[in-house]
Design a protein around this motif. Sequence first.
Motif, PDB file in Angstrom:
ATOM      1  N   ASP A  61      96.813  52.419  19.123  1.00 27.19           N
ATOM      2  CA  ASP A  61      95.640  52.093  19.937  1.00 27.19           C
ATOM      3  C   ASP A  61      94.302  52.201  19.232  1.00 27.19           C
ATOM      4  OD1 ASP A  61      97.650  53.467  21.909  1.00 27.19           O
ATOM      5  OD2 ASP A  61      96.387  55.107  21.143  1.00 27.19           O
ATOM      6  N   SER A  62      94.227  52.970  18.174  1.00 27.84           N
ATOM      7  CA  SER A  62      92.866  53.077  17.648  1.00 27.84           C
ATOM      8  C   SER A  62      92.843  53.220  16.137  1.00 27.84           C
ATOM      9  CB  SER A  62      92.147  54.259  18.299  1.00 27.84           C
ATOM     10  OG  SER A  62      92.963  55.395  18.251  1.00 27.84           O
ATOM     11  N   GLU A  63      91.691  52.875  15.625  1.00 32.44           N
ATOM     12  CA  GLU A  63      91.462  53.068  14.196  1.00 32.44           C
ATOM     13  C   GLU A  63      90.783  54.422  14.064  1.00 32.44           C
ATOM     14  OE1 GLU A  63      88.878  50.767  10.885  1.00 32.44           O
ATOM     15  OE2 GLU A  63      89.777  49.543  12.475  1.00 32.44           O
ATOM     16  N   PHE A  64      91.226  55.239  13.110  1.00 29.42           N
ATOM     17  CA  PHE A  64      90.668  56.584  13.014  1.00 29.42           C
ATOM     18  C   PHE A  64      89.386  56.579  12.211  1.00 29.42           C
ATOM     19  CE2 PHE A  64      95.335  57.588  13.276  1.00 29.42           C
ATOM     20  CZ  PHE A  64      95.288  57.944  14.597  1.00 29.42           C
ATOM     21  N   MET A  65      88.558  57.568  12.532  1.00 29.44           N
ATOM     22  CA  MET A  65      87.367  57.764  11.712  1.00 29.44           C
ATOM     23  C   MET A  65      87.632  58.990  10.836  1.00 29.44           C
ATOM     24  SD  MET A  65      83.439  58.133  12.845  1.00 29.44           S
ATOM     25  CE  MET A  65      83.054  59.783  13.303  1.00 29.44           C
ATOM     26  N   PHE A  66      87.258  58.894   9.567  1.00 29.96           N
ATOM     27  CA  PHE A  66      87.425  60.039   8.687  1.00 29.96           C
ATOM     28  C   PHE A  66      86.056  60.621   8.402  1.00 29.96           C
ATOM     29  CE2 PHE A  66      91.215  57.581   8.205  1.00 29.96           C
ATOM     30  CZ  PHE A  66      92.191  58.551   8.215  1.00 29.96           C
ATOM     31  N   LEU A  67      85.920  61.890   8.722  1.00 23.92           N
ATOM     32  CA  LEU A  67      84.609  62.512   8.627  1.00 23.92           C
ATOM     33  C   LEU A  67      84.671  63.670   7.645  1.00 23.92           C
ATOM     34  CD1 LEU A  67      81.716  62.687   9.903  1.00 23.92           C
ATOM     35  CD2 LEU A  67      82.649  64.407  11.415  1.00 23.92           C
ATOM     36  N   ASN A  68      83.765  63.665   6.693  1.00 24.61           N
ATOM     37  CA  ASN A  68      83.637  64.784   5.778  1.00 24.61           C
ATOM     38  C   ASN A  68      82.758  65.833   6.409  1.00 24.61           C
ATOM     39  OD1 ASN A  68      84.781  64.948   3.184  1.00 24.61           O
ATOM     40  ND2 ASN A  68      83.738  63.041   2.673  1.00 24.61           N
ATOM     41  N   LEU A  69      83.356  66.912   6.883  1.00 23.41           N
ATOM     42  CA  LEU A  69      82.551  68.001   7.426  1.00 23.41           C
ATOM     43  C   LEU A  69      82.315  68.959   6.267  1.00 23.41           C
ATOM     44  CD1 LEU A  69      82.035  68.702  10.695  1.00 23.41           C
ATOM     45  CD2 LEU A  69      83.225  70.728   9.967  1.00 23.41           C
ATOM     46  N   GLY A  70      81.152  68.972   5.721  1.00 23.40           N
ATOM     47  CA  GLY A  70      80.886  69.779   4.531  1.00 23.40           C
ATOM     48  C   GLY A  70      81.016  68.933   3.285  1.00 23.40           C
ATOM     49  N   PRO A  71      80.923  69.495   2.065  1.00 21.38           N
ATOM     50  CA  PRO A  71      80.776  70.925   1.775  1.00 21.38           C
ATOM     51  C   PRO A  71      79.444  71.541   2.205  1.00 21.38           C
ATOM     52  CG  PRO A  71      80.887  69.637  -0.253  1.00 21.38           C
ATOM     53  CD  PRO A  71      81.082  68.699   0.842  1.00 21.38           C
ATOM     54  N   ASN A  72      78.447  70.706   2.481  1.00 20.48           N
ATOM     55  CA  ASN A  72      77.215  71.279   3.017  1.00 20.48           C
ATOM     56  C   ASN A  72      77.082  70.907   4.481  1.00 20.48           C
ATOM     57  OD1 ASN A  72      76.053  72.617   0.773  1.00 20.48           O
ATOM     58  ND2 ASN A  72      75.780  70.603  -0.136  1.00 20.48           N
ATOM     59  N   HIS A  73      77.248  71.897   5.316  1.00 20.93           N
ATOM     60  CA  HIS A  73      77.185  71.667   6.749  1.00 20.93           C
ATOM     61  C   HIS A  73      76.700  72.980   7.348  1.00 20.93           C
ATOM     62  CE1 HIS A  73      78.654  71.305  10.875  1.00 20.93           C
ATOM     63  NE2 HIS A  73      78.613  70.011  10.704  1.00 20.93           N
ATOM     64  N   PRO A  74      75.854  72.921   8.391  1.00 20.00           N
ATOM     65  CA  PRO A  74      75.271  74.168   8.889  1.00 20.00           C
ATOM     66  C   PRO A  74      76.299  75.194   9.351  1.00 20.00           C
ATOM     67  CG  PRO A  74      74.266  72.250   9.942  1.00 20.00           C
ATOM     68  CD  PRO A  74      75.355  71.739   9.085  1.00 20.00           C
ATOM     69  N   SER A  75      77.486  74.767   9.737  1.00 23.63           N
ATOM     70  CA  SER A  75      78.402  75.717  10.361  1.00 23.63           C
ATOM     71  C   SER A  75      79.599  76.094   9.515  1.00 23.63           C
ATOM     72  CB  SER A  75      78.906  75.148  11.682  1.00 23.63           C
ATOM     73  OG  SER A  75      77.830  74.969  12.532  1.00 23.63           O
ATOM     74  N   VAL A  76      79.663  75.683   8.274  1.00 19.26           N
ATOM     75  CA  VAL A  76      80.849  76.043   7.501  1.00 19.26           C
ATOM     76  C   VAL A  76      80.623  77.292   6.655  1.00 19.26           C
ATOM     77  CG1 VAL A  76      81.916  73.788   7.520  1.00 19.26           C
ATOM     78  CG2 VAL A  76      80.326  74.339   5.719  1.00 19.26           C
ATOM     79  N   HIS A  77      79.523  77.971   6.874  1.00 22.84           N
ATOM     80  CA  HIS A  77      79.319  79.289   6.270  1.00 22.84           C
ATOM     81  C   HIS A  77      79.473  79.266   4.754  1.00 22.84           C
ATOM     82  CE1 HIS A  77      80.020  81.579  10.216  1.00 22.84           C
ATOM     83  NE2 HIS A  77      79.829  80.314  10.451  1.00 22.84           N
ATOM     84  N   GLY A  78      78.785  78.400   4.104  1.00 22.78           N
ATOM     85  CA  GLY A  78      78.903  78.328   2.660  1.00 22.78           C
ATOM     86  C   GLY A  78      79.273  76.913   2.259  1.00 22.78           C
ATOM     87  N   VAL A  79      79.931  76.789   1.139  1.00 24.91           N
ATOM     88  CA  VAL A  79      80.312  75.447   0.705  1.00 24.91           C
ATOM     89  C   VAL A  79      81.806  75.249   0.947  1.00 24.91           C
ATOM     90  CG1 VAL A  79      78.545  74.712  -0.884  1.00 24.91           C
ATOM     91  CG2 VAL A  79      80.138  76.455  -1.585  1.00 24.91           C
ATOM     92  N   PHE A  80      82.093  74.620   2.019  1.00 23.07           N
ATOM     93  CA  PHE A  80      83.473  74.428   2.449  1.00 23.07           C
ATOM     94  C   PHE A  80      83.545  73.050   3.072  1.00 23.07           C
ATOM     95  CE2 PHE A  80      86.558  75.552   6.077  1.00 23.07           C
ATOM     96  CZ  PHE A  80      87.640  75.124   5.355  1.00 23.07           C
ATOM     97  N   ARG A  81      84.573  72.310   2.687  1.00 21.85           N
ATOM     98  CA  ARG A  81      84.656  70.947   3.186  1.00 21.85           C
ATOM     99  C   ARG A  81      85.941  70.803   3.987  1.00 21.85           C
ATOM    100  NH1 ARG A  81      86.314  66.382  -1.037  1.00 21.85           N
ATOM    101  NH2 ARG A  81      86.370  64.531   0.274  1.00 21.85           N
ATOM    102  N   ILE A  82      85.825  70.189   5.144  1.00 25.08           N
ATOM    103  CA  ILE A  82      87.024  69.843   5.898  1.00 25.08           C
ATOM    104  C   ILE A  82      86.978  68.339   6.112  1.00 25.08           C
ATOM    105  CG2 ILE A  82      88.459  70.416   7.871  1.00 25.08           C
ATOM    106  CD1 ILE A  82      86.631  72.705   8.500  1.00 25.08           C
ATOM    107  N   ALA A  83      87.991  67.660   5.619  1.00 22.19           N
ATOM    108  CA  ALA A  83      88.077  66.230   5.877  1.00 22.19           C
ATOM    109  C   ALA A  83      88.822  66.059   7.195  1.00 22.19           C
ATOM    110  CB  ALA A  83      88.813  65.528   4.752  1.00 22.19           C
TER     111      ALA A  83
END
Lengths: 582, 317
Positions: A195-217
């Motif tokens: 049903d849908s096409e996914f969006m891939f979002l890079n959360l980090g490595p610089n993000h206000p809530s990841v408490h440092g340099v941490f990336r979650i794809a």
Amino acid sequence: MTVDETQNLRPDKNHGIPDSTFVASHVQKTPDSVKTYWVARDELLPLLKELKPIYPMLFDLFGIDERHREKATGQPHADFTVVYHLLSFEKSAEIRIKISIVEPETVPSIVSIWPAANWYEREAWDMFGIVFEGHPNLRRILLPPLWEGHALRKEHPARATEMEPFSMSEELLDAEQEALLFRPEEWGMTQENEDSEFMFLNLGPNHPSVHGVFRIALQLDGEEIVDAVPDIGYHHRGAEKMGERQSWHSYIPYTDRIDYLGGVMNNLPYVMAVETLANITVPDRAKVIRIMLSELFRISSHLVFYGTFAQDVGQMSPVFYMFADRERLFGIVEAITGGRMHPAWFRIGGVAQDLPEGWDTMVREFIDSMPARLDHYEKMAMQNSILKRRTIGIGEYNTSEALEWGVTGPSLRATGLDWDLRKKRPYGGYDQFDFEVPTAHRGDCYDRAVVRIEEIRQSLRIIRQCVDNMPAGPYKSEHKLTTPPPKDRTLQDIETLIHHFLNVSWGPVVPAGEASVMVEATKGLNGYHLVSDGGTTSYRTRIRTPSFPHLQMIPLISRGLMIPDLIAIVASIDFVMADVDR
Amino acid sequence: MSEANLPFIGAILLTVVGGAAVLTWFERRLLGIWQDRYGPNRLGPFGILQVAADMLKLLTKHDWIPPFADRFVFVIAPTAIVISMLMAFAVVPFGPDHYLIDMNVGLLFFLAMSSLAVYSVMLGGLASNNKYALLGGLRAAAQMVSYEVFMGLSLMGVVMLSGSFSLVDIVEAQQDGWYFIPQFLGLYVFIIAGIAESHRLPFDLPEAEHELTAGFHTEYGGMKFTMFMLGEYCGLILLSCMITTLFFGGWLGPFFPPLVWFALKTFGFVCFFILLRAAIPRPRYDQLMALGWTVMLPITLINLVATGAIALWMNQA
């Protein structure tokens, strides 16, 4: 290795390995009295499978480069060793299984037995080039994707001055950027479903809530998380490699910076491991001072957790109150140690100085004022219905999942398991203290916070007992390997002077052997495994940190939730990236 | 009725825009007091010149448009919120003789203008061509369009009681009692919907810096970012003015001149909204929507029916 050293694991009732026919090729004696067995490569998987019901947690998995060892007597010949450190919670016992590799041998992957082994094996590959056969995705984890060589191998330079001057050319920059691109296919993700096409979002490595340099794809369907891939290593500073260059004494300040919110709590497992190797007994006063400082830092770390937890679910104010408290706490730490966040104040054999005059008044004022403030915060943050709605039932896991994934500390106790190392296997004098181990039952974001907040109160209790019962006596051991060594008699006889001079200039020579010591740190179990080859530096320093496995678990508990939930989960885990990447 | 003249328009613009600018400083000072810290206190008396410094910084910043953005919409979007918010001030009666225009559909004009402001946030988010901005834009669309419904409906009780859509008439109808007593349900819904409309914390989900870095305005900086902020603060003042007008008797009050009363009341609500921001965490986006459709809507409808019934009964009696 001789025949009589070969032992059958079965008769050893202490380990209670049921019906085992496995034969340890070798039993290694270590100063820390953790049973250490060497097994053959093809026996590894069946043995670990059999051990798992008794030792449900893979506490640590790491490599050792044995090629430069000089005093590795009493162990099989090996280029590399892989160590599997297992932990039992019912019996509070540990066991170490080791296998030796002569290049180009490979090691069977144990991801099928412990999913938590995934990141550990990637790290061992990244650092030593040890190939784990059957690993689903053996790729670099801490070093940049295009790094050349394996950093913890002895031939890999430890300092930039040993390498060619570094320059980042345009092409290299592009290549590095290209290599960091997230390619969903590499992680077994599809670009779309029916049903849908996914969006891939890079959360980090610089993000206000990841408490440092941490990336979650993130793989997103709208705002719903289909899958997540945590990417770590942006904070890697080679702390373990530095351990091989610094003297036993001068490495202490580096430990402060592992869990940078834990301050001297980080010194504790390290100096205790060195003391185990050198067989140093710490005087009582030093023990109680250490416990008091450690618990002060536990409070400090938990206060930061508390504030940022509320902040990450969108509550703006609490963090300011908690930082103000932490500031007062740092005032005490500063008066005692001279430092604030990283005092590096514990020493091999004791602490750096005696307590200053008037310390008890300062500490008493703080612990008297805190309970009322905590009650106030409870009303402000934890009883807020929006905060509850944001965190209750979010990011749940149960005790068995926690053990499976190597979760320790408050995050483990939030699932209802009443297991605190300070109680179950008291170290450094904790057996003398009266405190409770707070637990919760749901194992969700809210409970992880509840447990930590109650731990603040328990730490206050422990500190009060420290203040009331501070023993008199020396603050450092009389042992000749303490640093800096006792100086009072150096001007009276030449032997003492020579000894003092050598121990201060070269640093102490710690007897060969290996020891691991773990402590109940602010974020979970923090352990140091030190291998001494009888030199002035550690041959191998392995730092097992709690945050590393905690992050590995994020995809498991965030699937099917929304981005704000992921932020709540990240906040509730309470990690710092220096503790993950080392 | 006062003539719609240029000096008066200028005075309103100056007050509102200047007020919004000072509010950026005032909010930080107030938050500072509540959070045991100082806030900006260095520049000028009580730090008030911070406003000038911030303005100077924002206005002289490099005016950057991301190469991947939809240029035209990207530039237009921030102006929409400022224009619509300022337009809405045309119908606000500051005093019995101090208003620009007394439309017989003044209330509807206000609602229409605040609806237009939604476009600003939505288009800003979409035109940025950035994933965080997109998520922010989507949230804005859903949140603001939904809360529009309750916002409009919650005011219909006031209209029933006063029998007019004209804001001046509404204030004058409150001579015998301010509407916050009979219309407490309407007030409750209006405040919540108003915060959702002005997307301030706790309902700043389109922006949600902890989740979406900066949401719809992630790619905005300098002058264009200033416009968004200006729009938001004008929205805050407008919302406070409207609460004063619709529920708290507008300029009515003893001893002081009407303008003072109006300013005092409005100022009180501005402080209230800043306090809310300091106190309350942010609900999740789906929770906010659920709150809207399962709690706000029924409350509004009950209020509407009850008010209607009472008004009918009063008329018969």
